[in-house]
Scaffold this active site. Structure first.
Site, PDB file in Angstrom:
ATOM      1  N   GLU A  34       0.862  -1.132   0.164  1.00 28.81           N
ATOM      2  CA  GLU A  34      -0.066   0.013  -0.024  1.00 28.81           C
ATOM      3  C   GLU A  34       0.780   1.254  -0.007  1.00 28.81           C
ATOM      4  O   GLU A  34       1.773   1.217   0.869  1.00 28.81           O
ATOM      5  CB  GLU A  34      -0.939  -0.028   1.327  1.00 28.81           C
ATOM      6  CG  GLU A  34      -2.025   0.999   1.342  1.00 28.81           C
ATOM      7  CD  GLU A  34      -2.980   0.909   2.280  1.00 28.81           C
ATOM      8  OE1 GLU A  34      -3.362  -0.194   2.830  1.00 28.81           O
ATOM      9  OE2 GLU A  34      -3.172   1.940   3.181  1.00 28.81           O
ATOM     10  N   ASP A  54       0.161   5.288   0.523  1.00 29.50           N
ATOM     11  CA  ASP A  54      -0.758   6.288   1.014  1.00 29.50           C
ATOM     12  C   ASP A  54      -0.421   7.663   1.038  1.00 29.50           C
ATOM     13  O   ASP A  54       0.639   7.917   1.471  1.00 29.50           O
ATOM     14  CB  ASP A  54      -1.224   5.988   2.304  1.00 29.50           C
ATOM     15  CG  ASP A  54      -1.727   4.675   2.726  1.00 29.50           C
ATOM     16  OD1 ASP A  54      -2.531   4.208   1.925  1.00 29.50           O
ATOM     17  OD2 ASP A  54      -1.354   4.034   3.543  1.00 29.50           O
ATOM     18  N   GLU A  96      -2.572  10.548   2.873  1.00 27.59           N
ATOM     19  CA  GLU A  96      -3.857  10.733   3.837  1.00 27.59           C
ATOM     20  C   GLU A  96      -3.742  11.925   4.575  1.00 27.59           C
ATOM     21  O   GLU A  96      -2.605  12.500   4.962  1.00 27.59           O
ATOM     22  CB  GLU A  96      -3.921   9.787   4.873  1.00 27.59           C
ATOM     23  CG  GLU A  96      -3.943   8.285   4.279  1.00 27.59           C
ATOM     24  CD  GLU A  96      -3.720   7.217   5.453  1.00 27.59           C
ATOM     25  OE1 GLU A  96      -4.483   6.276   5.528  1.00 27.59           O
ATOM     26  OE2 GLU A  96      -2.651   6.985   5.958  1.00 27.59           O
ATOM     27  N   GLN A 152      -0.035  13.096   5.418  1.00 30.01           N
ATOM     28  CA  GLN A 152       0.674  12.122   5.940  1.00 30.01           C
ATOM     29  C   GLN A 152       0.856  10.868   4.558  1.00 30.01           C
ATOM     30  O   GLN A 152      -0.004  10.889   3.763  1.00 30.01           O
ATOM     31  CB  GLN A 152      -0.080  11.359   7.081  1.00 30.01           C
ATOM     32  CG  GLN A 152       0.621   9.920   7.269  1.00 30.01           C
ATOM     33  CD  GLN A 152      -0.059   9.253   8.727  1.00 30.01           C
ATOM     34  OE1 GLN A 152       0.124   9.787   9.710  1.00 30.01           O
ATOM     35  NE2 GLN A 152      -0.577   8.048   8.595  1.00 30.01           N
ATOM     36  N   THR A 153       2.157  10.450   4.533  1.00 31.17           N
ATOM     37  CA  THR A 153       2.370   9.371   3.614  1.00 31.17           C
ATOM     38  C   THR A 153       2.738   7.862   4.244  1.00 31.17           C
ATOM     39  O   THR A 153       3.175   8.237   5.369  1.00 31.17           O
ATOM     40  CB  THR A 153       3.491   9.607   2.593  1.00 31.17           C
ATOM     41  OG1 THR A 153       4.722   9.842   3.241  1.00 31.17           O
ATOM     42  CG2 THR A 153       3.125  10.856   1.705  1.00 31.17           C
ATOM     43  N   ASN A 154       2.352   6.737   3.738  1.00 28.64           N
ATOM     44  CA  ASN A 154       2.932   5.905   4.326  1.00 28.64           C
ATOM     45  C   ASN A 154       3.059   4.665   3.369  1.00 28.64           C
ATOM     46  O   ASN A 154       2.532   4.665   2.388  1.00 28.64           O
ATOM     47  CB  ASN A 154       1.653   5.063   5.239  1.00 28.64           C
ATOM     48  CG  ASN A 154       2.181   4.053   6.281  1.00 28.64           C
ATOM     49  OD1 ASN A 154       3.149   3.748   6.390  1.00 28.64           O
ATOM     50  ND2 ASN A 154       1.299   3.756   7.213  1.00 28.64           N
ATOM     51  N   ARG A 156       5.379   2.902   8.472  1.00 33.06           N
ATOM     52  CA  ARG A 156       6.334   3.870   7.597  1.00 33.06           C
ATOM     53  C   ARG A 156       5.725   5.409   7.487  1.00 33.06           C
ATOM     54  O   ARG A 156       6.058   5.917   6.299  1.00 33.06           O
ATOM     55  CB  ARG A 156       6.704   3.495   6.334  1.00 33.06           C
ATOM     56  CG  ARG A 156       7.637   1.820   6.742  1.00 33.06           C
ATOM     57  CD  ARG A 156       8.184   1.501   5.373  1.00 33.06           C
ATOM     58  NE  ARG A 156       8.890   0.472   5.553  1.00 33.06           N
ATOM     59  CZ  ARG A 156       8.207  -0.888   5.341  1.00 33.06           C
ATOM     60  NH1 ARG A 156       6.855  -0.714   5.054  1.00 33.06           N
ATOM     61  NH2 ARG A 156       8.684  -2.060   5.579  1.00 33.06           N
ATOM     62  N   GLU A 157       5.290   5.962   8.580  1.00 28.05           N
ATOM     63  CA  GLU A 157       4.476   7.088   8.485  1.00 28.05           C
ATOM     64  C   GLU A 157       5.546   8.376   8.344  1.00 28.05           C
ATOM     65  O   GLU A 157       6.485   8.098   9.068  1.00 28.05           O
ATOM     66  CB  GLU A 157       3.425   7.380   9.744  1.00 28.05           C
ATOM     67  CG  GLU A 157       2.166   6.546   9.555  1.00 28.05           C
ATOM     68  CD  GLU A 157       2.488   5.354  10.453  1.00 28.05           C
ATOM     69  OE1 GLU A 157       3.778   4.936  10.775  1.00 28.05           O
ATOM     70  OE2 GLU A 157       1.573   4.404  10.665  1.00 28.05           O
ATOM     71  N   TRP A 179     -10.543   7.405  16.373  1.00 26.88           N
ATOM     72  CA  TRP A 179      -9.023   7.586  16.474  1.00 26.88           C
ATOM     73  C   TRP A 179      -8.568   8.945  15.864  1.00 26.88           C
ATOM     74  O   TRP A 179      -7.243   9.318  16.447  1.00 26.88           O
ATOM     75  CB  TRP A 179      -8.203   6.502  16.458  1.00 26.88           C
ATOM     76  CG  TRP A 179      -8.238   5.832  15.045  1.00 26.88           C
ATOM     77  CD1 TRP A 179      -8.989   4.779  14.642  1.00 26.88           C
ATOM     78  CD2 TRP A 179      -7.427   6.287  13.805  1.00 26.88           C
ATOM     79  NE1 TRP A 179      -8.976   4.432  13.254  1.00 26.88           N
ATOM     80  CE2 TRP A 179      -8.148   5.314  12.962  1.00 26.88           C
ATOM     81  CE3 TRP A 179      -6.871   7.256  13.395  1.00 26.88           C
ATOM     82  CZ2 TRP A 179      -7.785   5.545  11.320  1.00 26.88           C
ATOM     83  CZ3 TRP A 179      -6.546   7.488  12.115  1.00 26.88           C
ATOM     84  CH2 TRP A 179      -6.887   6.653  11.250  1.00 26.88           C
TER      85      TRP A 179
END
Ligand SMILES: *[C@@H]1O[C@H](CO)[C@@H](O)[C@H](O)[C@H]1NC(C)=O
Ligand SMILES: *[C@@H]1O[C@H](CO)[C@@H](O)[C@H](O)[C@H]1NC(C)=O
Length: 289
Positions: free
Chosen positions: A113, A115, A117, A126-128, A137-138, A201
């Site tokens: 994946e 991302d 976000e 944010q990317t991951n 791996r944020e 959350w």
């Protein structure tokens, strides 16, 4: 002839933005109809098509969020979406554009994946990266613009050498293929998805401000279709334009370094609790050439 006419048209109308323009089979990416390449993921009645399907709005209210996915899976490409965030306080709301190998509707275990976000904030991106694992791996960035005010281009380049996340052409993140050094890398076909939903959350949602609407454009796809369960070898072909790039160009490296200096507010590789689980943190993100 068609190309010439189109190009001069867009140079006049859009000027600078032409830098990010691309064509597939003579069709400008932004002119492609949503339904040609994408289908709703859930809550079809929360998706609104505008301008003959060249723009789509995703609506989140107290009854549901929504999302869409590409009809095809891909084995490489440079995937881009123009996105505009809800012009509201988005506490508790996730707005995303990403690639994933997880089958639709499954509770994903280990998978691939990539991302983009916005989580509970309209300004913090944010990317991951998940690479046949559970991610973790944020990175988070303060952007140099307000993503609620206008459409901006979010792109994910993915080939067998590297992954690059771009925002308006600026390479904000590089994830190299270090498989030969024992680091996991993307190894499954992925489809493209975009969603808006509320996550407990991510903070309390201000439901009085509902509905929350995120807008998307650019439904042309620069990618190599791979329908099998493993990446089709044709997607590794050096003849595909996005497979030429093995590293950032010198100009991109400068942009990348400037961005990293000023805009990164969280990096898992600098997080003592995280870095030990990720061997890539000890390797250069951009090897010198
Ligand atoms: C609307 O989209 C359809 C399908 O992509 C296309 O054939 C048609 O030419 C478009 N119409 C206009 C007015 O752009
Ligand atoms: C956004 O909403 C949250 C939750 O209600 C609140 O805590 C926060 O202060 C708000 N932020 C702004 C900038 O108004």
């Amino acid at each position: 002839m068609f190309f010439n006419t189109m190009s001069s048209h867009f140079i006049i109308i859009f000027g600078f933005s032409l830098v990010f323009a691309s064509f597939v089979n003579g069709v400008y990416e932004d002119d492609v109809n949503f339904d040609q390449n994408y289908v709703p993921l859930w809550a079809n009645n929360h998706i609104t098509r505008l301008y003959n399907g060249t723009e789509v709005q995703l609506l989140l209210d107290q009854s549901s969020g929504t999302g869409f996915r590409s009809i095809s899976d891909y084995g490489s490409g440079r995937f881009g979406m123009r996105m505009k965030l809800p012009d509201k306080n988005t506490s508790g709301i996730v707005t995303s554009f990403y690639l994933t190998s997880a089958p639709v509707g499954s509770q994903p275990g280990n998978h691939d994946e990539l991302d983009f976000e916005f989580i509970g904030s309209s300004t913090l991106l944010q990317t991951n990266v998940f690479a046949d694992d559970s991610g973790g791996r944020e990175e988070r960035y303060q952007l140099w613009f307000d993503p609620r005010k206008d459409f901006h281009l979010y792109e994910i380049l993915w080939n067998q050498y590297l992954v690059v996340f771009y925002v308006d052409g600026v390479p904000v993140r590089v994830f190299k293929n270090y498989k030969d050094k024992g680091v996991n890398y993307i190894s499954n076909p992925m489809n493209i998805q975009a969603t808006i939903w509320s996550a407990p959350w991510a903070g309390p949602v201000n439901w009085k401000e509902a509905p929350f609407i995120s807008s998307y454009r650019r439904f042309g796809i620069d990618g190599c279709v791979s329908q099998s369960t493993s990446i089709d070898p044709k997607c590794l072909s050096p003849g595909l334009p996005w497979n030429v790039q093995k590293d950032l160009s010198p100009r991109e490296q400068i942009m990348h370094q400037e961005f990293r200096k000023k805009n990164v507010v969280y990096d898992y590789c600098l997080d003592k609790a995280r870095q030990q689980h990720h061997p890539e943190c000890l390797l250069p993100h951009i090897p010198p050439d």
